[in-house]
Design a protein around this motif. Structure first.
Motif, PDB file in Angstrom:
ATOM      1  N   PRO A  17       0.805  -1.233   0.000  1.00 23.99           N
ATOM      2  CA  PRO A  17       0.000   0.000   0.000  1.00 23.99           C
ATOM      3  C   PRO A  17       0.832   1.275   0.000  1.00 23.99           C
ATOM      4  O   PRO A  17       0.363   2.319  -0.463  1.00 23.99           O
ATOM      5  CB  PRO A  17      -0.810  -0.124   1.302  1.00 23.99           C
ATOM      6  CG  PRO A  17      -0.847  -1.581   1.606  1.00 23.99           C
ATOM      7  CD  PRO A  17       0.449  -2.124   1.113  1.00 23.99           C
ATOM      8  N   GLU A  18       2.069   1.194   0.521  1.00 22.17           N
ATOM      9  CA  GLU A  18       2.907   2.393   0.556  1.00 22.17           C
ATOM     10  C   GLU A  18       3.275   2.882  -0.840  1.00 22.17           C
ATOM     11  O   GLU A  18       3.746   4.014  -1.000  1.00 22.17           O
ATOM     12  CB  GLU A  18       4.175   2.129   1.368  1.00 22.17           C
ATOM     13  CG  GLU A  18       5.088   1.046   0.825  1.00 22.17           C
ATOM     14  CD  GLU A  18       4.794  -0.334   1.408  1.00 22.17           C
ATOM     15  OE1 GLU A  18       5.723  -1.160   1.452  1.00 22.17           O
ATOM     16  OE2 GLU A  18       3.639  -0.584   1.808  1.00 22.17           O
ATOM     17  N   LEU A  19       3.071   2.052  -1.875  1.00 18.90           N
ATOM     18  CA  LEU A  19       3.363   2.463  -3.251  1.00 18.90           C
ATOM     19  C   LEU A  19       2.189   3.188  -3.900  1.00 18.90           C
ATOM     20  O   LEU A  19       2.338   3.748  -4.990  1.00 18.90           O
ATOM     21  CB  LEU A  19       3.727   1.247  -4.101  1.00 18.90           C
ATOM     22  CG  LEU A  19       5.025   0.506  -3.743  1.00 18.90           C
ATOM     23  CD1 LEU A  19       5.248  -0.656  -4.698  1.00 18.90           C
ATOM     24  CD2 LEU A  19       6.219   1.443  -3.755  1.00 18.90           C
ATOM     25  N   ALA A  20       1.027   3.165  -3.269  1.00 22.56           N
ATOM     26  CA  ALA A  20      -0.171   3.766  -3.861  1.00 22.56           C
ATOM     27  C   ALA A  20      -0.091   5.284  -3.814  1.00 22.56           C
ATOM     28  O   ALA A  20       0.451   5.872  -2.874  1.00 22.56           O
ATOM     29  CB  ALA A  20      -1.414   3.278  -3.129  1.00 22.56           C
ATOM     30  N   GLU A  21      -0.597   5.911  -4.854  1.00 18.22           N
ATOM     31  CA  GLU A  21      -0.739   7.363  -4.857  1.00 18.22           C
ATOM     32  C   GLU A  21      -1.906   7.741  -3.950  1.00 18.22           C
ATOM     33  O   GLU A  21      -2.784   6.929  -3.677  1.00 18.22           O
ATOM     34  CB  GLU A  21      -0.992   7.873  -6.279  1.00 18.22           C
ATOM     35  CG  GLU A  21       0.130   7.587  -7.261  1.00 18.22           C
ATOM     36  CD  GLU A  21       1.358   8.443  -7.000  1.00 18.22           C
ATOM     37  OE1 GLU A  21       1.249   9.381  -6.174  1.00 18.22           O
ATOM     38  OE2 GLU A  21       2.411   8.171  -7.594  1.00 18.22           O
ATOM     39  N   PRO A  22      -1.955   9.000  -3.479  1.00 19.28           N
ATOM     40  CA  PRO A  22      -3.087   9.423  -2.632  1.00 19.28           C
ATOM     41  C   PRO A  22      -4.420   9.174  -3.322  1.00 19.28           C
ATOM     42  O   PRO A  22      -4.628   9.565  -4.473  1.00 19.28           O
ATOM     43  CB  PRO A  22      -2.817  10.917  -2.430  1.00 19.28           C
ATOM     44  CG  PRO A  22      -1.332  11.057  -2.587  1.00 19.28           C
ATOM     45  CD  PRO A  22      -0.941  10.052  -3.629  1.00 19.28           C
ATOM     46  N   GLY A  23      -5.324   8.494  -2.626  1.00 18.48           N
ATOM     47  CA  GLY A  23      -6.650   8.211  -3.159  1.00 18.48           C
ATOM     48  C   GLY A  23      -6.724   7.047  -4.119  1.00 18.48           C
ATOM     49  O   GLY A  23      -7.800   6.696  -4.608  1.00 18.48           O
ATOM     50  N   GLU A  24      -5.585   6.420  -4.409  1.00 17.63           N
ATOM     51  CA  GLU A  24      -5.543   5.306  -5.358  1.00 17.63           C
ATOM     52  C   GLU A  24      -5.845   3.996  -4.634  1.00 17.63           C
ATOM     53  O   GLU A  24      -5.208   3.678  -3.632  1.00 17.63           O
ATOM     54  CB  GLU A  24      -4.166   5.232  -6.003  1.00 17.63           C
ATOM     55  CG  GLU A  24      -4.045   4.164  -7.083  1.00 17.63           C
ATOM     56  CD  GLU A  24      -2.656   4.162  -7.695  1.00 17.63           C
ATOM     57  OE1 GLU A  24      -2.567   4.216  -8.937  1.00 17.63           O
ATOM     58  OE2 GLU A  24      -1.661   4.117  -6.944  1.00 17.63           O
ATOM     59  N   ALA A  25      -6.809   3.248  -5.114  1.00 14.47           N
ATOM     60  CA  ALA A  25      -7.157   1.958  -4.505  1.00 14.47           C
ATOM     61  C   ALA A  25      -7.627   1.021  -5.614  1.00 14.47           C
ATOM     62  O   ALA A  25      -8.731   1.154  -6.133  1.00 14.47           O
ATOM     63  CB  ALA A  25      -8.254   2.134  -3.460  1.00 14.47           C
ATOM     64  N   LEU A  26      -6.792   0.067  -5.984  1.00 15.96           N
ATOM     65  CA  LEU A  26      -7.147  -0.866  -7.054  1.00 15.96           C
ATOM     66  C   LEU A  26      -8.091  -1.938  -6.521  1.00 15.96           C
ATOM     67  O   LEU A  26      -7.969  -2.362  -5.364  1.00 15.96           O
ATOM     68  CB  LEU A  26      -5.896  -1.526  -7.624  1.00 15.96           C
ATOM     69  CG  LEU A  26      -5.227  -0.811  -8.798  1.00 15.96           C
ATOM     70  CD1 LEU A  26      -4.688   0.552  -8.350  1.00 15.96           C
ATOM     71  CD2 LEU A  26      -4.084  -1.658  -9.360  1.00 15.96           C
ATOM     72  N   PRO A  27      -9.018  -2.395  -7.353  1.00 18.80           N
ATOM     73  CA  PRO A  27      -9.914  -3.472  -6.923  1.00 18.80           C
ATOM     74  C   PRO A  27      -9.150  -4.782  -6.781  1.00 18.80           C
ATOM     75  O   PRO A  27      -8.059  -4.935  -7.335  1.00 18.80           O
ATOM     76  CB  PRO A  27     -10.937  -3.553  -8.055  1.00 18.80           C
ATOM     77  CG  PRO A  27     -10.213  -3.021  -9.256  1.00 18.80           C
ATOM     78  CD  PRO A  27      -9.306  -1.950  -8.732  1.00 18.80           C
ATOM     79  N   PRO A  28      -9.697  -5.749  -6.031  1.00 23.03           N
ATOM     80  CA  PRO A  28      -9.014  -7.044  -5.875  1.00 23.03           C
ATOM     81  C   PRO A  28      -8.841  -7.748  -7.220  1.00 23.03           C
ATOM     82  O   PRO A  28      -9.595  -7.519  -8.171  1.00 23.03           O
ATOM     83  CB  PRO A  28      -9.957  -7.830  -4.961  1.00 23.03           C
ATOM     84  CG  PRO A  28     -10.796  -6.804  -4.284  1.00 23.03           C
ATOM     85  CD  PRO A  28     -10.935  -5.680  -5.255  1.00 23.03           C
ATOM     86  N   VAL A  29      -7.822  -8.605  -7.293  1.00 24.21           N
ATOM     87  CA  VAL A  29      -7.600  -9.419  -8.498  1.00 24.21           C
ATOM     88  C   VAL A  29      -8.777 -10.360  -8.667  1.00 24.21           C
ATOM     89  O   VAL A  29      -9.151 -11.089  -7.743  1.00 24.21           O
ATOM     90  CB  VAL A  29      -6.293 -10.218  -8.361  1.00 24.21           C
ATOM     91  CG1 VAL A  29      -6.174 -11.237  -9.484  1.00 24.21           C
ATOM     92  CG2 VAL A  29      -5.098  -9.277  -8.361  1.00 24.21           C
ATOM     93  N   SER A  30      -9.396 -10.338  -9.838  1.00 27.81           N
ATOM     94  CA  SER A  30     -10.621 -11.117 -10.030  1.00 27.81           C
ATOM     95  C   SER A  30     -10.580 -12.020 -11.252  1.00 27.81           C
ATOM     96  O   SER A  30     -11.549 -12.723 -11.535  1.00 27.81           O
ATOM     97  CB  SER A  30     -11.823 -10.167 -10.145  1.00 27.81           C
ATOM     98  OG  SER A  30     -11.644  -9.265 -11.225  1.00 27.81           O
ATOM     99  N   SER A  31      -9.479 -12.013 -12.005  1.00 21.93           N
ATOM    100  CA  SER A  31      -9.413 -12.839 -13.202  1.00 21.93           C
ATOM    101  C   SER A  31      -7.980 -13.332 -13.406  1.00 21.93           C
ATOM    102  O   SER A  31      -7.033 -12.820 -12.795  1.00 21.93           O
ATOM    103  CB  SER A  31      -9.852 -12.035 -14.433  1.00 21.93           C
ATOM    104  OG  SER A  31      -8.930 -10.988 -14.700  1.00 21.93           O
ATOM    105  N   GLU A  32      -7.834 -14.317 -14.269  1.00 23.01           N
ATOM    106  CA  GLU A  32      -6.505 -14.846 -14.542  1.00 23.01           C
ATOM    107  C   GLU A  32      -5.592 -13.809 -15.196  1.00 23.01           C
ATOM    108  O   GLU A  32      -4.413 -13.702 -14.827  1.00 23.01           O
ATOM    109  CB  GLU A  32      -6.615 -16.094 -15.434  1.00 23.01           C
ATOM    110  CG  GLU A  32      -5.323 -16.882 -15.574  1.00 23.01           C
ATOM    111  CD  GLU A  32      -4.806 -17.426 -14.237  1.00 23.01           C
ATOM    112  OE1 GLU A  32      -3.617 -17.785 -14.179  1.00 23.01           O
ATOM    113  OE2 GLU A  32      -5.591 -17.498 -13.263  1.00 23.01           O
TER     114      GLU A  32
END
Length: 625
Positions: A338-353
């Motif tokens: 998470p320390e690599l994320a930009e402010p406000g950046e939140a990627l969704p969970p991995v959901s596909s191959e």
């Protein structure tokens, strides 16, 4: 309210939540009172406003105190009227240095960095003198912290501190000697000798002098591979050469196989029973091949996806913070870091191959960049890897092997025979079947190997017990070393073989004797560590046991002196198993309850919290986490 006054580097004031800006005059006033102790209002006001009438200077000081009080929500930082002193609610990083303690997160910059007082000669003279004092405190605190970490068995932490010191002061022989010792103790003899060579060149080039006699004497010891003297400020109940035997004994045949496989460009896979010497052979061989880096599985990693990978990436980044990664990889890796994320950046969970493959590509990209300067990657204790880590390993091997001269580090793996998941052994078999890997199984030492190991310890009396020790231990190197420890501690090494020892075949009983000699506080700390596994820390133990940090620290020192723990880890997996296996069931359940409660407050992953509720016999609480 507790305030932290940072005088090292750019001065700042914080209550742990917010920063309070400090004007130059306010910073100097606080620094003067902190470093000089109680002082008169007249002296301080004259120093800060030279040339001003006394009444004006005193009024300026009164206004300064008022501004500081308002900025700190009414807290008075400078107490007193005619005689001023710093409030007891203020913690000062520079004063921790004076007490030989390295402040957490402190900058190694000078005192009040950037401030100059050319128009105030008296203040400038005081600041020069104060900076010289603080520089001496830095040296004292670094040496004390190195001794503490080495005594605690935290050789990795001590090495990082010594490397930073030697980098900052490349001409310092004291820093160089610490770095040489610590590299040697971690099995990096070649790297230690390179430090000496670099130091020798620096002294000749910059100062035109030769190294001091003590530096030359240490270099000779490293060249000979003999026992090193103990740490300056640390005494151990057991000699250092028992902690890490200087001689790798009885592994000549296996070493030759590893050399042949290395020359053939294969992955080296070393397997064996617990205590048979996998890690020692791996590190010694890796050291002989050049620069190497470690990725290490730990108990508890199996239950947390990517636990080993995340920990390793953070450790490697700490060593090479300058390494840059592509933007796409940074975004993907922010899922795990998470320390690599930009402010406000939140990627969704991995959901596909495809998402999973892209994440694997990002991890591989970052890993190869971080490991670009290393010759070897050691993956030790792979039987603890999670399924996610193993899937990543399979994918990475598909991309990286054969290397085809790509400049990537070669791989050495270590794992326990018969342990780990089917996925792990499937990976090993597939690599071996494809000719990518060479598997070497370590077996216990024969009688001559045991005799060679004992001779290498350099302890008078040990070799004459060689036949009895070989029979007693079955040739397992860990059992051999633990038996010698027992003989040293009981004073039996110089005498006849004891009439009674715990039954042969397992080292657990020997370790249990060591545990029985611990104080109740130390045993409680060891039990918490055994059940907390990967998530153990001294802060966690303090919360679980509901005792202060000082009490935990005292218990930790006892565990380290008994060689039960090294820092926040057990000295060996078998020690961990012996502690965990001896916890009475009612106490085990109670400790799991406390661990569940504390880890839940600490926002640990739900799977970790649920594990403790399940072990406590309260699975319904785990489902609520």
């Amino acid at each position: 309210m507790r305030w932290r006054l940072s005088l090292l580097g750019t001065p700042s004031l914080s209550d742990g939540v917010r920063q309070v800006s400090l004007a130059d005059t306010g910073a100097v006033a606080l620094a003067y009172v902190a470093l000089e102790g109680q002082c008169s209002r007249a002296v301080l006001s004259a120093l800060l406003w030279p040339g001003s009438p006394e009444a004006t200077a005193r009024n300026n000081l009164r206004q300064l105190k008022r501004r500081l009080r308002l900025a700190c929500d009414g807290d008075e930082l400078l107490e007193g009227e005619e005689s001023l002193q710093l409030s007891g609610n203020v913690v000062v990083d520079a004063l921790q240095l004076r007490d030989a303690v390295l402040p957490s997160g402190a900058s190694e910059e000078e005192l009040l960095a950037g401030l100059q007082f050319d128009d105030s000669p008296e203040l400038a003279r005081w600041l020069d003198g104060a900076r010289a004092r603080v520089e001496g405190w830095w040296r004292k605190a670094r040496v004390a912290e190195l001794a503490r970490r080495e005594a605690a068995g935290d050789l990795v932490g001590a090495l990082a501190l010594a490397e930073a010191w030697a980098s900052r002061e490349p001409e310092s022989e004291e820093a160089g000697r610490h770095l040489m010792r610590l590299l040697y103790l971690q099995g990096q003899r070649g790297a230690a000798l390179k430090v000496f060579e670099r130091l020798e060149r620096t002294l000749e080039r910059e100062l035109g002098v030769k190294p001091l006699p003590e530096t030359l004497a240490l270099a000779r010891l490293l060249e000979q591979g003999t026992q090193l003297p103990g740490a300056t400020a640390a005494r151990r109940p057991l000699p250092m050469n028992i902690l890490r035997p200087p001689v790798l004994a009885g592994r000549e045949a296996e070493w030759q196989v590893l050399l042949e496989a290395w020359e053939a460009g294969q992955v080296l896979v070393i397997i064996g029973e617990p205590g048979v010497g996998k890690s020692r052979l791996i590190t010694d061989f890796a050291e002989s091949r050049g620069r190497w880096v470690r990725c290490e599985g730990r108990p508890g990693d199996r239950e947390v996806p990517f636990a080993t990978t995340v920990r390793s990436l953070r450790e490697w980044r700490a060593v090479r913070p300058d390494v840059q990664i592509p933007e796409w990889a940074r975004r993907e890796l922010s899922r795990l870091l998470p320390e690599l994320a930009e402010p406000g950046e939140a990627l969704p969970p991995v959901s596909s191959e495809p998402d999973r493959m892209r994440l694997f590509d990002a991890i591989t990209e970052m890993s190869t960049r971080l490991m670009g300067t290393y010759d070897t990657l050691v993956s030790d204790d792979m039987h603890y890897f999670s399924e996610a880590d193993l899937a990543l390993a399979r994918y990475s091997f598909g991309r990286m092997y054969p290397t085809n001269g790509a400049g990537l580090p070669r791989c050495i793996q270590g794992l326990r025979k018969g342990e780990g998941s089917e996925s792990l052994w499937s990976l090993v078999r597939s690599l071996e079947d494809a000719g990518v890997a060479r598997v070497v199984e370590l077996r216990p030492l024969g009688p001559e190997g045991v005799r060679s190991l004992l001779a290498g310890l350099g302890l008078g009396g040990a070799e004459r017990h060689a036949e009895r020790i070989a029979r007693y231990t079955g040739g397992n190197p860990l059992y051999v070393v633990e038996t010698v420890k027992h003989l040293v501690e009981t004073g039996a090494l110089e005498g006849d073989w004891p009439e009674r020892l715990p039954p042969p075949g397992r080292v657990g009983r020997l370790i249990q004797r060591r545990l029985e000699a611990l104080s109740p506080a130390a045993l409680r700390l060891a039990r918490v560590a055994a059940l907390a596994r990967t998530w153990f820390s001294y802060a966690l133990a303090s919360a679980v046991l509901e005792v202060g940090a000082l009490q935990v620290g005292e218990a930790a020192v006892e565990l380290e002196a008994a060689q039960v723990m090294a820092g926040e880890r057990f000295t060996h997996d078998l020690v961990h198993e012996a502690v965990a296996g001896a916890i009475p069931e009612p106490l085990r359940r109670m400790l799991h309850v406390r661990l569940g409660e504390v880890l839940e407050r600490m926002k640990a992953p739900p799977v970790v919290v649920a594990h403790h509720w399940f072990e406590a016999g309260e699975p319904q609480r785990g489902s609520e986490s």
